[in-house]
Design an enzyme around this catalytic site. Structure first.
Site, PDB file in Angstrom:
ATOM      1  N   GLU A 174       2.719 -20.075  17.135  1.00  0.00           N
ATOM      2  CA  GLU A 174       2.396 -18.705  17.548  1.00  0.00           C
ATOM      3  C   GLU A 174       0.953 -18.535  18.005  1.00  0.00           C
ATOM      4  OE1 GLU A 174       3.556 -15.759  14.684  1.00  0.00           O
ATOM      5  OE2 GLU A 174       5.633 -16.428  14.635  1.00  0.00           O
ATOM      6  N   GLU A 225      11.376 -20.501  12.909  1.00  0.00           N
ATOM      7  CA  GLU A 225      11.201 -19.531  11.821  1.00  0.00           C
ATOM      8  C   GLU A 225      12.132 -18.360  12.030  1.00  0.00           C
ATOM      9  OE1 GLU A 225       7.206 -18.022  11.259  1.00  0.00           O
ATOM     10  OE2 GLU A 225       6.350 -20.032  11.370  1.00  0.00           O
TER      11      GLU A 225
HETATM   12  C1  FCB Z   1       5.077 -15.651  11.397  1.00  0.00           C
HETATM   13  C2  FCB Z   1       4.137 -16.757  10.945  1.00  0.00           C
HETATM   14  C3  FCB Z   1       4.397 -17.247   9.541  1.00  0.00           C
HETATM   15  C4  FCB Z   1       4.752 -16.116   8.600  1.00  0.00           C
HETATM   16  C5  FCB Z   1       5.842 -15.257   9.192  1.00  0.00           C
HETATM   17  C6  FCB Z   1       6.302 -14.141   8.286  1.00  0.00           C
HETATM   18  O1  FCB Z   1       4.460 -14.901  12.395  1.00  0.00           O
HETATM   19  O2  FCB Z   1       4.231 -17.841  11.820  1.00  0.00           O
HETATM   20  O3  FCB Z   1       3.281 -17.966   9.102  1.00  0.00           O
HETATM   21  O4  FCB Z   1       3.629 -15.391   8.271  1.00  0.00           O
HETATM   22  O5  FCB Z   1       5.417 -14.727  10.417  1.00  0.00           O
END
Ligand code: FCB
Length: 478
Positions: A173, A372
């Site tokens: 990110e 994620e």
């Molecule tokens: C994302 C991040 C991760 C975590 C999640 C909830 O943006 O990559 O580290 O904080 O959100």
């Protein structure tokens, strides 16, 4: 005969990787142990007023000291894959130059421990915890030198782990890294400047390209998969009249990265929209060619749909706030009728399905992996037969719905190679500290005990059976 009115059980495709993700600063602790140098998150979290309750990652989930226990936990859940990030300042305490062998050995042992247990390691090089020395010396990601320091760091890690690790991401990110860190200032290093955010974004893009080249030079596994993990936003305009707001947001949140990295150029509309902030002089001839490296995989982090409309007034959005230049024209909103997580984020599983399909059309031939997906909920600990448990049925439902939607996207043609839950463990949720709990395993922050939640048992079952049954939330046997 199956009843067509009943949702069918989904069988996970062969080779599809199901697992969980973490990030170094969020779980490791051991902040000064084994020769680790400070990162910008150490400095930021130790600065009064920056994180909720003054929380720091000094101890976090103490993974650095409990790695053996965590490996067994991962094995007990039978995860196919485990994604973690490397703390740059553990490996190179000053960010460049000297390599700390103790730090490198920690990750090498972690990789061995995963492989011994039949778990595929997935490595992220930068999950935001830039060495403080590089912030001090070069202004962090504002400095071009930091991109070249990243190249050297990628080379060191590629040479050390590249005989065993197959799947790699340069960055996690970069949007948050640049816009939230240097634009909005609510993440480390806490700078508030739109011009600096754009500069940092470019240096992250450049370092990605240099990092991919460094990994390709050093990794010896012939089947290596090199990627970047982006939180490309699923942007949806409220009405056709809001299409211009959606275009603006998409330019400065998404295409500022996908343009150079995946297409080899910054979009003209982005340059135009931001010309009052910067002349983009930090982009030197030849840079975008470096940014544009062939990739084997694109990592996607998905949490919610970004609902967008034209702003009537200057807007401060709870998440994006003024984190992106051009926010004065764009309003992000969360429809009131949608379910929300403990972060206030909306729950829209169909968003991930639509998103993966759209991405696979935008970038044909580039396989995708959900690096994620997950949710924070207010978890209650209960005691059943003398054992502590967390019956987190909302999280189970969230994950089941998003995994099912991911599988549907695949059936509809998106080449999605895996799905990793955020997160294995409850952890340091950046500026929000230890309030939000995203783990499938609870961490008791007093005792540091790990307590697998219902969602961990659910995930273990999916990994073991390779199936995703139509969900009956609350049923005892998941
Ligand atoms: C994302 C991040 C991760 C975590 C999640 C909830 O943006 O990559 O580290 O904080 O959100």
């Amino acid at each position: 005969m199956t009843d067509p009115s009943m949702p069918a059980t989904i069988t996970l495709p062969a080779g599809f990787l199901l697992g969980a993700s973490t990030a170094a600063y969020q779980i490791e602790g051991g902040a000064s142990d084994g020769g680790r140098g400070p990162s910008i998150w150490d400095t930021f979290s130790h600065t009064p007023g920056r994180t909720a309750g003054g929380a720091t990652g000094d101890v976090a989930a103490d993974h650095y000291h409990r790695v053996a226990e965590d490996l067994d936990l991962i094995a007990s859940l039978r995860l196919d894959a485990y994604r973690f990030s490397i703390s740059w300042s553990r490996v190179m305490p000053e960010g460049e130059g000297r390599v700390n062998d103790t730090g490198l050995a920690f990750y090498s042992d972690l990789v061995d421990g995963l492989i011994e247990r039949g778990v595929e390691p997935i490595v992220t090089l930068n999950h935001w915890d830039l060495p403080q020395a590089l912030e001090d010396r070069y202004g962090g990601w504002r400095g071009r030198e930091t991109a070249y320091a990243f190249e050297k760091y990628a080379e060191v890690v590629g040479a050390a782990l590249g005989d065993r690790v197959r799947i790699w991401s340069t960055h996690n990110e970069p949007w948050n890294n640049s816009f939230t860190g240097y634009g909005h200032g609510v993440f480390a290093p806490g700078v508030r400047s739109h011009a600096d955010a754009l500069r940092a974004a470019h240096h992250l893009n450049l370092s990605h390209g240099l990092g991919v080249q460094a990994l390709r030079r050093t990794i010896t596994r012939a089947d290596a998969q090199v990627s970047v993990t982006l939180n490309i936003f699923r942007v949806e305009a409220e009405t056709p009249a809001d299409a211009e707001a959606a275009r603006r947001f998409d330019a400065v949140a998404n295409r500022v990265f996908t343009g150079p990295m995946l297409r080899g150029a910054y979009p003209d509309d982005l340059i135009h929209d931001t010309q009052h902030l910067t002349d983009w002089g930090f982009v030197r001839p030849g840079d975008t060619e470096i940014c544009h490296q062939p990739l084997d995989l694109l990592g996607i982090n998905y949490y919610e749909v970004m609902h967008v409309r034209a702003a009537r007034d200057v807007v401060d959005h709870p998440t994006a706030g003024t984190a992106f230049p051009g926010s004065e024209y764009v309003e992000l909103f969360r429809p009131a009728d949608l379910e929300k997580t403990a972060m206030g984020w909306t729950v829209e599983a169909r968003g991930i399905e639509d998103h993966l399909i759209a991405l696979s059309r935008d970038f044909p031939g580039l396989p995708l992996m959900v690096m994620e997906n997950g949710a924070a909920f207010a978890d209650d600990v209960s005691v059943v037969d003398g054992e502590q448990t967390v019956e987190d049925h909302e999280r189970v439902a969230y994950l089941a719905d998003h995994l099912a939607a991911t599988c549907r996207a695949r059936e509809r043609g998106a080449d999605v190679r895996g799905f990793l839950v955020w997160s294995l463990l409850d952890n340091f949720e950046w500026a929000e500290g230890y309030g939000p709990r995203f783990g499938v395993v609870r961490v008791d922050y007093d005792t540091l005990e790990r307590i697998p939640k219902r969602s961990a048992h659910w995930l273990a079952q999916r990994c073991a059976t390779r199936t995703l049954p139509a969900l009956d939330v609350g049923a005892p046997a998941l």
